[in-house]
Design a protein around this motif. Structure first.
Motif: not given
Length: 265
Positions: A124-137
């Protein structure tokens, strides 16, 4: 339940107050994770990883949702993903499951990921910056409102299953299917984004119980080719369990039913 503080924290004397702050806890959790960039998380999702979105419904309504992600409340997370839990989801069949957690900014998700490590879910892991970073990317986002506990589909109407013509329509393009391919697709669509076991698909296409035939895998492979490059990735293999169709769909009314000789022909 007693908490083993030494598992997450450095000795109390290292903190000015003798106790860690919430920032200290997040930092400690992140030091134990191989965290992912949004782009890498998107690639792993396409490859079959389980991406779990922990954001609340009002937040998802405003910001959008991630196609293919599973929506879970934080309070339900361990109960749904622990392979030893009687309330687990079907996908949580062993401790080798690749899980990627997502929240708005990547704070709660880091602490939750370490909690799942304690249950033996070490991948298990997670995403650096969460959904905010996902959308910006520029990673995929759909503006929909999906019920918590469900998978988010791609924009609806991408696939129509035409029971009359025994074909599927992919983005308006009619695609002929063999009789058995059609049965496989019908079963996957009825699962509404859930996993369908190989055993169930074998039964639906007429393989005998206990068969080791790989015919289901062959039908799935051919269906992926027919879906085309845009939607092939939505038909995923859930290793050790079966298959899932991760997409919004529209299914036309069935003119026949199971057991009808005309339908089974």
């Amino acid at each position: 339940m007693a908490i083993d503080r030494g598992d997450l924290l450095t000795p109390q004397g290292d903190y000015p107050s003798g106790y860690p702050s919430v920032e200290d806890l997040v930092h400690s959790a992140r030091s134990r994770l191989d965290r992912l960039s949004p782009e890498r998380a998107a690639t792993e999702l396409d490859d079959g990883a389980l991406l779990v979105d922990l954001r609340h419904e009002p937040t998802r309504r405003l910001g959008g949702e991630i196609p293919g992600s599973l929506l879970l409340d934080r309070n339900d997370l361990e109960w749904r993903l622990d392979p030893c839990s009687k309330w687990r989801i079907e996908e949580a069949f062993d401790h080798d499951l690749r899980i990627i957690l997502m929240d708005s900014r990547g704070d709660v998700s880091s602490m939750a990921a370490v909690g799942l490590h304690a249950l033996g879910l070490r991948r298990t892991t997670d995403v650096v910056g969460g959904f905010d970073a996902w959308r910006r990317a520029g990673c995929p986002v759909v503006h929909s409102v999906t019920m918590t506990g469900s998978y988010v589909g791609a924009p609806g109407g991408a696939i129509v299953l035409d029971h009359g013509g025994q074909e599927m329509v992919v983005n308006g393009r009619p695609v002929p299917l063999t009789r058995l391919e059609f049965k496989v697709m019908a079963t996957l669509l009825r699962a509404s984004g859930g996993v369908v076991s190989r055993e169930q698909l074998r039964a639906d296409i007429g393989d005998w119980a206990g068969s080791r035939s790989r015919s289901v895998d062959l039908h799935v492979h051919r269906i992926r080719r027919k879906l085309g490059t845009e939607l092939a990735a939505s038909l995923t293999t859930e290793w050790g369990v079966g298959f899932r169709l991760r997409t919004g769909v529209a299914v036309e009314d069935e003119p026949g039913r199971d057991g009808d000789p005309e339908w089974d022909r």
